[in-house]
Design a protein around this motif. Sequence first.
Motif, PDB file in Angstrom:
ATOM      1  N   LEU A  39     -21.243   1.571  22.625  1.00 25.03           N
ATOM      2  CA  LEU A  39     -20.159   0.751  23.176  1.00 25.03           C
ATOM      3  C   LEU A  39     -20.412  -0.721  22.870  1.00 25.03           C
ATOM      4  CD1 LEU A  39     -17.663   0.923  25.153  1.00 25.03           C
ATOM      5  CD2 LEU A  39     -19.270   0.458  26.996  1.00 25.03           C
ATOM      6  N   TYR A  40     -19.383  -1.389  22.319  1.00 25.86           N
ATOM      7  CA  TYR A  40     -19.483  -2.824  22.031  1.00 25.86           C
ATOM      8  C   TYR A  40     -18.927  -3.641  23.189  1.00 25.86           C
ATOM      9  CZ  TYR A  40     -20.247  -1.530  17.139  1.00 25.86           C
ATOM     10  OH  TYR A  40     -20.730  -0.995  15.983  1.00 25.86           O
ATOM     11  N   GLU A  41     -19.344  -4.874  23.202  1.00 26.39           N
ATOM     12  CA  GLU A  41     -18.821  -5.792  24.210  1.00 26.39           C
ATOM     13  C   GLU A  41     -17.315  -6.002  23.973  1.00 26.39           C
ATOM     14  OE1 GLU A  41     -21.470  -9.244  25.574  1.00 26.39           O
ATOM     15  OE2 GLU A  41     -19.990 -10.158  24.250  1.00 26.39           O
ATOM     16  N   GLY A  42     -16.549  -5.954  25.033  1.00 24.93           N
ATOM     17  CA  GLY A  42     -15.112  -6.244  24.931  1.00 24.93           C
ATOM     18  C   GLY A  42     -14.281  -5.232  24.159  1.00 24.93           C
ATOM     19  N   GLU A  43     -14.733  -4.000  24.069  1.00 19.56           N
ATOM     20  CA  GLU A  43     -13.898  -3.008  23.386  1.00 19.56           C
ATOM     21  C   GLU A  43     -13.401  -1.940  24.366  1.00 19.56           C
ATOM     22  OE1 GLU A  43     -15.313  -0.189  20.500  1.00 19.56           O
ATOM     23  OE2 GLU A  43     -17.086   0.345  21.653  1.00 19.56           O
ATOM     24  N   VAL A  44     -12.287  -1.300  23.951  1.00 20.09           N
ATOM     25  CA  VAL A  44     -11.858  -0.117  24.677  1.00 20.09           C
ATOM     26  C   VAL A  44     -12.257   1.063  23.807  1.00 20.09           C
ATOM     27  CG1 VAL A  44      -9.908   1.185  25.585  1.00 20.09           C
ATOM     28  CG2 VAL A  44      -9.907  -1.306  25.728  1.00 20.09           C
ATOM     29  N   SER A 172     -18.754  -6.143  37.088  1.00 20.61           N
ATOM     30  CA  SER A 172     -19.081  -5.106  36.124  1.00 20.61           C
ATOM     31  C   SER A 172     -18.915  -5.589  34.694  1.00 20.61           C
ATOM     32  CB  SER A 172     -18.178  -3.904  36.351  1.00 20.61           C
ATOM     33  OG  SER A 172     -18.204  -3.548  37.699  1.00 20.61           O
ATOM     34  N   LYS A 173     -19.751  -5.062  33.849  1.00 21.34           N
ATOM     35  CA  LYS A 173     -19.644  -5.351  32.411  1.00 21.34           C
ATOM     36  C   LYS A 173     -19.041  -4.158  31.682  1.00 21.34           C
ATOM     37  CE  LYS A 173     -21.726  -9.383  32.419  1.00 21.34           C
ATOM     38  NZ  LYS A 173     -21.249  -9.622  33.807  1.00 21.34           N
ATOM     39  N   ILE A 174     -19.212  -3.003  32.292  1.00 22.97           N
ATOM     40  CA  ILE A 174     -18.692  -1.775  31.698  1.00 22.97           C
ATOM     41  C   ILE A 174     -17.890  -1.040  32.770  1.00 22.97           C
ATOM     42  CG2 ILE A 174     -19.324   0.502  30.756  1.00 22.97           C
ATOM     43  CD1 ILE A 174     -21.931  -0.814  29.738  1.00 22.97           C
ATOM     44  N   ILE A 175     -16.662  -0.667  32.429  1.00 24.43           N
ATOM     45  CA  ILE A 175     -15.879   0.119  33.382  1.00 24.43           C
ATOM     46  C   ILE A 175     -15.509   1.451  32.751  1.00 24.43           C
ATOM     47  CG2 ILE A 175     -13.828   0.204  34.843  1.00 24.43           C
ATOM     48  CD1 ILE A 175     -13.838  -2.748  34.964  1.00 24.43           C
ATOM     49  N   ILE A 176     -15.891   2.506  33.436  1.00 28.01           N
ATOM     50  CA  ILE A 176     -15.560   3.841  32.967  1.00 28.01           C
ATOM     51  C   ILE A 176     -14.281   4.277  33.678  1.00 28.01           C
ATOM     52  CG2 ILE A 176     -16.310   6.247  32.891  1.00 28.01           C
ATOM     53  CD1 ILE A 176     -19.230   5.111  33.205  1.00 28.01           C
ATOM     54  N   LYS A 200     -10.603  -6.901  28.605  1.00 24.45           N
ATOM     55  CA  LYS A 200     -11.169  -7.001  27.259  1.00 24.45           C
ATOM     56  C   LYS A 200     -11.385  -8.456  26.873  1.00 24.45           C
ATOM     57  CE  LYS A 200      -9.469  -5.246  23.501  1.00 24.45           C
ATOM     58  NZ  LYS A 200      -8.665  -4.523  22.508  1.00 24.45           N
ATOM     59  N   ASN A 201     -10.367  -9.261  27.153  1.00 27.61           N
ATOM     60  CA  ASN A 201     -10.471 -10.677  26.812  1.00 27.61           C
ATOM     61  C   ASN A 201     -11.596 -11.368  27.554  1.00 27.61           C
ATOM     62  OD1 ASN A 201      -8.405 -10.433  25.030  1.00 27.61           O
ATOM     63  ND2 ASN A 201      -6.825 -11.081  26.499  1.00 27.61           N
ATOM     64  N   ARG A 202     -11.939 -10.816  28.736  1.00 27.40           N
ATOM     65  CA  ARG A 202     -13.064 -11.378  29.476  1.00 27.40           C
ATOM     66  C   ARG A 202     -14.395 -10.787  29.018  1.00 27.40           C
ATOM     67  NH1 ARG A 202     -10.499 -10.311  35.249  1.00 27.40           N
ATOM     68  NH2 ARG A 202     -12.661 -10.249  35.917  1.00 27.40           N
ATOM     69  N   GLY A 203     -14.372 -10.005  27.954  1.00 25.43           N
ATOM     70  CA  GLY A 203     -15.613  -9.462  27.390  1.00 25.43           C
ATOM     71  C   GLY A 203     -16.094  -8.187  28.056  1.00 25.43           C
ATOM     72  N   ILE A 204     -15.268  -7.640  28.957  1.00 23.64           N
ATOM     73  CA  ILE A 204     -15.662  -6.409  29.638  1.00 23.64           C
ATOM     74  C   ILE A 204     -15.338  -5.210  28.733  1.00 23.64           C
ATOM     75  CG2 ILE A 204     -15.118  -4.938  31.636  1.00 23.64           C
ATOM     76  CD1 ILE A 204     -14.676  -7.607  33.189  1.00 23.64           C
ATOM     77  N   SER A 205     -16.233  -4.237  28.720  1.00 28.89           N
ATOM     78  CA  SER A 205     -16.015  -3.050  27.884  1.00 28.89           C
ATOM     79  C   SER A 205     -15.482  -1.916  28.730  1.00 28.89           C
ATOM     80  CB  SER A 205     -17.320  -2.591  27.255  1.00 28.89           C
ATOM     81  OG  SER A 205     -17.989  -3.693  26.703  1.00 28.89           O
ATOM     82  N   ILE A 206     -14.610  -1.123  28.129  1.00 25.99           N
ATOM     83  CA  ILE A 206     -14.006  -0.024  28.870  1.00 25.99           C
ATOM     84  C   ILE A 206     -14.177   1.295  28.131  1.00 25.99           C
ATOM     85  CG2 ILE A 206     -11.777   0.928  29.635  1.00 25.99           C
ATOM     86  CD1 ILE A 206     -11.246  -2.243  30.150  1.00 25.99           C
TER      87      ILE A 206
END
Length: 507
Positions: A39-44, A172-176, A200-206
């Motif tokens: 998982l990359y930073e800021g990706e869905v 959170s940095k990662i949201i499942i 995503k724009n805030r750098g959170i990965s989903i």
Amino acid sequence: MKNKILELNHITKYIFNVSTGKPIRGTEIKILDDVHFDLYEGEVHALLGENGAGKSTLMKIIGGIIPYDEGSMTLNGKEVQFHNSREARARGIAFVHQELNLCTNIDVAHNFYLANEPTGKLGLMKEKEMYRKSAEAIRALGFELDTHTKLGKLSTAQQQIVEISKALSFDSKIIIMDEPTASLTRKEIDMLFSLIHDLKNRGISIIYISHRLDEIQQIGDRMTVMRDGCYIGTMERVNYSDEQAVNMMAGRITKNIFEKEHVPGEETVLEAKGLKIGEATEPLDFTVKRGEVVGLCGLVGAGRTELARTIYGERPDAGGEVWYEEALYQKRSPGLSIKKGIIYLSEDRKIDGLITAADVSENLVLSALHKLFPKGIIDRKRQKQEVQRLIEEFNIKCMDGGQIVSTLSGGNQQKVSLGKCFAVEPKVLILDEPTRGIDVNTKFEIYHLIDQAAKNGLSVLVISSEMAELIGMSDRIYIMRGGTITGMVSEKEEMTQENLVAKIIGV
Ligand SMILES: Nc1ncnc2c1ncn2[C@@H]1O[C@H](COP(=O)(O)OP(=O)(O)OP(=O)(O)O)[C@@H](O)[C@H]1O
Ligand SMILES: [Mg+2]
């Protein structure tokens, strides 16, 4: 260069066949086998796979809910193995579960802080702060909710919002998100998607799990496909096609088209005459013929589920008549309906569908015992055969009939609900969102089963928010608005998505 924040390699997870009693070496089976995920930073990153492929299991490992047995997981380059969800949350991983994890009898604020309540000097809960801060967190997402409301009073979508805002409040940095849209309406899905864009724009990965391929197409940056507990592959959105994804998921070329073999008969089986589903709603009329599949469409709140429950006898009407097999059906109740051959599959399998603490076999024959054993003597061998037939027909992925339903994957639980209804061999089947959470291929198998049953004389009334499904299955479709029926389409040319949407909103 994109920053990789999470990586799982060679992940393997065993479980013991619980129906054999104690864990005995050699009875364990692999539910995850050498799985890779990153998982990359800021990706869905979308996760795809058929029911029981292992998606939720993999997510539970990332979320610290269950441990992995072999392999490695690294977070920001450092190896981790969480012992519980608290540890994962402390490291910035939040989980919005497939089966929502909230308590419906307490209010929004207390759910928000569940087992994490802020306390003052004497250990007293800071109630005021809880209401204020949870309201702020929800408002920050662009929603307005009274945090004093009991959760059970909110719609599933609103409950979803509470989970998500809660997830975000932990920094959170990662949201499942495990099938977050299964019970959302189009409008709510759009709201969720714009929220995902912000995140995503805030750098959170989903990490995003869904059986709706159009959603994946719309918001996924990359997609990973799993099958039978194994990793199949990962692709970028630019290389993605629905067809390829389905083939990767199923491991074979599949043809998914609606084929209708049944032809509705002439005789009316079920009829409503001037039926009022509420004091303030207009009376409605409809008919369902023998061997006919009739669709019911409308927005959430249009009264579709209320109508289904009124016919079935789970809620009172406010006037009018229901006719069944040419006789007035009075004093309706679920028990009487079942006896008469009318079965209702509820939209919420957890509340009135399944006994999840019981096994697959018990659930499947639960309502059919009278039918199977009219003399009241249960023949275990016969029961076993019947269960085996249903498991195969409905493609239920389980170890055997002895597997406890709560350990089945979400989609497979739904298949048990459906199998249970068919086991009774009803004359009228009322289906409320029958394919919720079910994978693409199995959906088509279910449409086929319904078609075949209609060919044998079953009458079906079906509610679905998936327009393509409704159009594909139905011979006619009624349109509901404001608690009553406002129109009907029966000609093939009229049964288009555009036409129905226009009628639903009343243009
Ligand atoms: N505790 C358990 N005991 C027995 N089997 C289990 C247990 N936990 C998971 N499984 C099995 O592991 C498999 C993977 O389940 P999982 O819930 O991960 O599937 P999924 O990909 O999320 O499917 P769905 O799309 O239906 O939600 C299923 O066949 C399930 O029955
Ligand atoms: Mg799942």
